[in-house]
Structure formats: structure tokens, C-alpha cells
Design an enzyme around this catalytic site. Structure first.
Site, PDB file in Angstrom:
ATOM      1  N   TYR A   1      -3.740  -2.787  -9.905  1.00  0.00           N
ATOM      2  CA  TYR A   1      -3.636  -2.602  -8.453  1.00  0.00           C
ATOM      3  C   TYR A   1      -2.787  -3.718  -7.831  1.00  0.00           C
ATOM      4  O   TYR A   1      -1.887  -3.455  -7.032  1.00  0.00           O
ATOM      5  CB  TYR A   1      -5.035  -2.545  -7.824  1.00  0.00           C
ATOM      6  CG  TYR A   1      -4.986  -2.585  -6.324  1.00  0.00           C
ATOM      7  CD1 TYR A   1      -4.543  -1.476  -5.598  1.00  0.00           C
ATOM      8  CD2 TYR A   1      -5.326  -3.741  -5.616  1.00  0.00           C
ATOM      9  CE1 TYR A   1      -4.460  -1.525  -4.215  1.00  0.00           C
ATOM     10  CE2 TYR A   1      -5.246  -3.792  -4.238  1.00  0.00           C
ATOM     11  CZ  TYR A   1      -4.807  -2.682  -3.541  1.00  0.00           C
ATOM     12  OH  TYR A   1      -4.707  -2.731  -2.172  1.00  0.00           O
TER      13      TYR A   1
ATOM     14  N   LYS B   1       0.374   3.529  -2.933  1.00  0.00           N
ATOM     15  CA  LYS B   1      -0.882   4.235  -3.229  1.00  0.00           C
ATOM     16  C   LYS B   1      -0.745   5.744  -3.453  1.00  0.00           C
ATOM     17  O   LYS B   1      -1.321   6.277  -4.416  1.00  0.00           O
ATOM     18  CB  LYS B   1      -1.925   3.915  -2.148  1.00  0.00           C
ATOM     19  CG  LYS B   1      -2.416   2.458  -2.208  1.00  0.00           C
ATOM     20  CD  LYS B   1      -3.292   2.105  -1.018  1.00  0.00           C
ATOM     21  CE  LYS B   1      -3.764   0.648  -1.081  1.00  0.00           C
ATOM     22  NZ  LYS B   1      -4.455   0.225   0.146  1.00  0.00           N
TER      23      LYS B   1
ATOM     24  N   TYR C   1      -4.239   4.222   7.814  1.00  0.00           N
ATOM     25  CA  TYR C   1      -5.519   3.528   8.014  1.00  0.00           C
ATOM     26  C   TYR C   1      -6.210   3.987   9.277  1.00  0.00           C
ATOM     27  O   TYR C   1      -6.204   5.165   9.593  1.00  0.00           O
ATOM     28  CB  TYR C   1      -5.317   2.000   7.997  1.00  0.00           C
ATOM     29  CG  TYR C   1      -4.661   1.573   6.735  1.00  0.00           C
ATOM     30  CD1 TYR C   1      -5.320   1.753   5.526  1.00  0.00           C
ATOM     31  CD2 TYR C   1      -3.389   1.050   6.712  1.00  0.00           C
ATOM     32  CE1 TYR C   1      -4.718   1.395   4.337  1.00  0.00           C
ATOM     33  CE2 TYR C   1      -2.787   0.694   5.528  1.00  0.00           C
ATOM     34  CZ  TYR C   1      -3.456   0.872   4.352  1.00  0.00           C
ATOM     35  OH  TYR C   1      -2.872   0.536   3.190  1.00  0.00           O
TER      36      TYR C   1
ATOM     37  N   VAL D   1       1.603  -3.523   3.926  1.00  0.00           N
ATOM     38  CA  VAL D   1       1.671  -4.776   4.686  1.00  0.00           C
ATOM     39  C   VAL D   1       2.957  -5.574   4.438  1.00  0.00           C
ATOM     40  O   VAL D   1       3.211  -6.568   5.105  1.00  0.00           O
ATOM     41  CB  VAL D   1       0.434  -5.676   4.463  1.00  0.00           C
ATOM     42  CG1 VAL D   1      -0.822  -5.066   5.046  1.00  0.00           C
ATOM     43  CG2 VAL D   1       0.245  -6.007   2.991  1.00  0.00           C
TER      44      VAL D   1
ATOM     45  N   SER E   1       0.803  -1.232   0.000  1.00  0.00           N
ATOM     46  CA  SER E   1       0.000   0.000   0.000  1.00  0.00           C
ATOM     47  C   SER E   1       0.831   1.276   0.000  1.00  0.00           C
ATOM     48  O   SER E   1       0.278   2.356  -0.238  1.00  0.00           O
ATOM     49  CB  SER E   1      -0.921   0.018   1.215  1.00  0.00           C
ATOM     50  OG  SER E   1      -1.950  -0.904   1.035  1.00  0.00           O
TER      51      SER E   1
END
Ligand code: DON
Length: 343
Positions: A209, A87, A261, A279, A84
Site C-alpha cells: 500500500y 486505489k 472522500y 494527497v 490515493s
């Protein structure tokens, strides 16, 4: 005879390395590394089988200043998948492709307070909440321009090369593992398509993605990528512009409010730097106009953030007054730590 540019670069790198070795900041990073190396809290990600192969001992920290000084310790050459942490960078490319107004009409900028893979859209606008959660990132991948999937993937690779200053490649086993176990992301994509919120073909958006998550980086790369954002979009080592200056503010804003998050509020409060975790165990954190931080340690807390990474960034923020709203920040400790090179 003028010096060959390549020789000059090597010489400059050598001078930089020697400066870094002698610096109090380097000594501080080494101390931080030994303090948190014994920490065994958390667990490596296992919901994607390939990620469970990570070694819990891996741990690296890298700081890169906006004038190109590099300070690093631990396993900073160990490659891992960016996950992530990709992103914000893909979001930057989507902004370059379409401009702010269009992108914001498709992907919001509101934190969710929920897990990164929550199957949820804004019920009024049907947009995914923000580009840092999976829903928003899949929609963002669907916005990347290109006449076919290969062209879109190559554009991502070129972009990441500008940020890191080196060739970036795909970890094929992680990619296949992501794709095989990606039903939750598929569910999110179908929900978005149902509401007409997915610009590209569903399978192609998901594929891109999964690919962006499976790119291999090391901790040194994360430091340089973060420093590029700190340096208004220009890689401070290579001098290459990686993203249009107009969009750095947008990228940093969503990182600040949504990058960690359901820990984003607490992170903003305690650490106070725009950041993004993945992660795979990576965290990038940005102190605008000063430096970028990369930390890598695959032991994750329940929200998916690196346990040692959160500790390291908290300590660095406190030690050097890096919190964005630290209005009484005393810059002298930070300047002195940079080996006295700054006045
Ligand atoms: O979508 C997924 O499941 C992952 N490949 C990316 C997730 C990720 O890194 C979330 N982060 N903390």
C-alpha cells in the site's frame, strides 16, 4: 515499401499535436489554467514530511479523448506521487485476481462520509467500507496475487505501465516517509486483522500500500489513465488493454460514490463524473466513452482534494455537459471543441 510502425506512430503523434494546438478545447484549457493559477487556497500535504516539499505553484490539466487526442497545459511533465489516485487501479487488479463476489465479500462498496484515514469498519460485516478509503485500500493491496512481495509489486508496476504507456517508478524518499509516519495505517491494518479481514500478511499488505501510494506519475499520465477507463479499459494511445472490460464498471462505480472522500456526495451532485483524488495533488475524472481528465495541483482542501483540481473539473463538467446524469446534454459544444474532427 510499408511504412515503419515507429515512424507512423511519430507521424500520428505530430498530427495529433497539431490538431490539439489548433483546437478550441486547447484554448479553453489554457484559459482555465490562467483563471485558476492565481488561486492560493488550501495547503500542500504535510502529514507525510516528504510531501511538504511540493511547490504550491505547480498546476497542470490534461484531457485525453477515447480516440487518443491529447490536450494539455501547465506543468504536465512534473512528476509527483500518485497517492490515493492509485486505489481504483489496484482495486481493478484485485477484481481480476479474484472476481467480483470474493472481493466484495472482503471490501464493501459503501461510502463512509468520513475522512480517508478514518479507523472504522462496517460493524455488521467487519469489512472496510470501500476500496477508496485507506482501510479498503490496504485490504485490497492484501488481495493482490503473487508468490512474494517483489512479484506483487512488479505486477502493480506492470499494470500501471499499461495504463500510462510508460515505465513507472517508485519515489523512494516518499515511500520511506510514508512508512516512517504510517502508524495510523498500521492501526487500521491491525484492526482488520483482528476481525480476520486482511487476506495477506499485515506487514506485506501495508508495504505494498505504501509503495502504490509512492509511485511517480505526471499529469499527462493521469489523463491517459482516466481515458483508459473511459475507453472500457483500453489505453487509447497505445491500444493496450490495462484491465478486463468486465471490471471497469466496478471501478467507476466506487470512484463515483467514494472517490472524493467526504466530498464524494457533493462532487457527484455538482461534477457528476467518477473520480479519484490523491494527497499528492492529482485528480483523475472519467467521462465514460468520451474522455479522461487529469488535473494536478498540490494545494489541498481540508478533505485532501486538490483545490484547483476540484474547480477545473467543475468548470469542465458544466462547460461540456459531462455530468453523468445530464440527460439534456448538448454534445455539440464538446464536439466542436474537439477541433471539428467529429461530425
Ligand atoms: O495513506 C496515506 O496516508 C497516503 N499515503 C495516501 C492518502 C491519500 O492520497 C488520501 N487522499 N486524498
Amino acid at each position: 515499401m510499408p511504412e515503419e510502425p515507429q515512424k507512423k506512430n511519430h507521424l500520428q503523434e505530430l498530427v495529433n499535436d497539431l490538431t490539439a494546438i489548433a483546437s478550441p478545447l486547447q484554448a479553453y484549457l489554457e484559459q482555465l489554467h490562467s483563471t485558476y493559477q492565481p488561486l492560493r487556497d488550501g495547503a500542500v500535504a504535510s502529514y507525510i514530511p516528504e510531501l511538504a516539499r511540493a511547490d504550491p505553484n505547480w498546476f497542470a490539466i490534461c484531457i485525453v479523448t477515447v480516440d487518443g487526442q491529447v490536450y494539455k497545459v501547465g506543468d504536465y511533465e512534473q512528476e509527483f506521487t500518485i497517492q490515493s489516485a492509485s486505489k481504483p487501479f489496484v482495486y481493478g487488479l484485485a477484481l481480476e485476481d479474484h472476481g467480483r463476489d470474493f472481493v466484495v465479500s472482503k471490501v464493501g462498496v459503501e461510502p463512509t462520509g468520513e475522512a480517508f484515514n478514518a479507523i472504522v469498519l462496517d460493524e455488521h460485516s467487519n469489512r472496510p467500507y470501500n476500496p477508496m478509503v485507506n482501510a479498503g485500500a490496504i485490504a485490497t493491496a492484501g488481495l493482490i496475487k503473487g508468490s512474494n512481495p517483489a512479484e506483487r509489486m512488479n505486477r502493480l508496476l506492470e499494470m500501471f505501465c499499461c495504463y500510462t504507456g510508460r515505465d513507472i517508478r517508485l519515489d523512494v524518499s516518499v515511500f520511506v516517509s510514508e512508512r516512517t509516519t504510517g502508524d495510523r495505517n498500521r492501526a487500521i491494518a491491525y484492526l482488520m486483522r483482528n476481525f480476520g479481514m486482511l487476506a495477506g500478511e499485515l506487514d506485506e499488505s501495508l508495504e505494498l500500500y505504501f509503495q502504490q501510494c509512492s509511485l511517480l506519475v505526471n499529469c499527462h499520465d493521469l489523463g491517459v489513465m482516466a481515458a483508459t477507463l473511459a475507453n472500457d479499459g483500453v489505453n487509447p494511445i497505445t491500444g493496450t488493454r490495462a484491465v478486463h472490460a468486465d471490471y471497469v464498471q466496478d471501478m467507476l462505480s466506487v470512484m463515483y460514490t467514494c472517490g472524493m472522500y467526504d466530498f464524494s456526495g457533493e462532487w457527484a451532485y455538482r461534477v457528476g463524473m467518477p473520480a479519484k483524488s490523491g494527497v499528492g495533488g492529482g485528480i483523475i475524472a472519467v467521462a465514460p466513452n468520451r474522455l479522461g481528465i487529469g488535473v494536478f495541483s498540490p494545494l489541498l482542501d481540508r478533505r485532501g482534494n486538490s483545490v484547483r483540481g476540484v474547480q477545473v473539473c467543475t468548470d469542465l463538467s458544466q462547460e461540456f455537459g459531462l455530468h453523468a446524469f445530464n440527460t439534456h446534454a448538448d454534445d455539440s459544444r464538446f464536439r466542436a471543441a474537439l477541433s471539428g474532427r467529429l461530425p
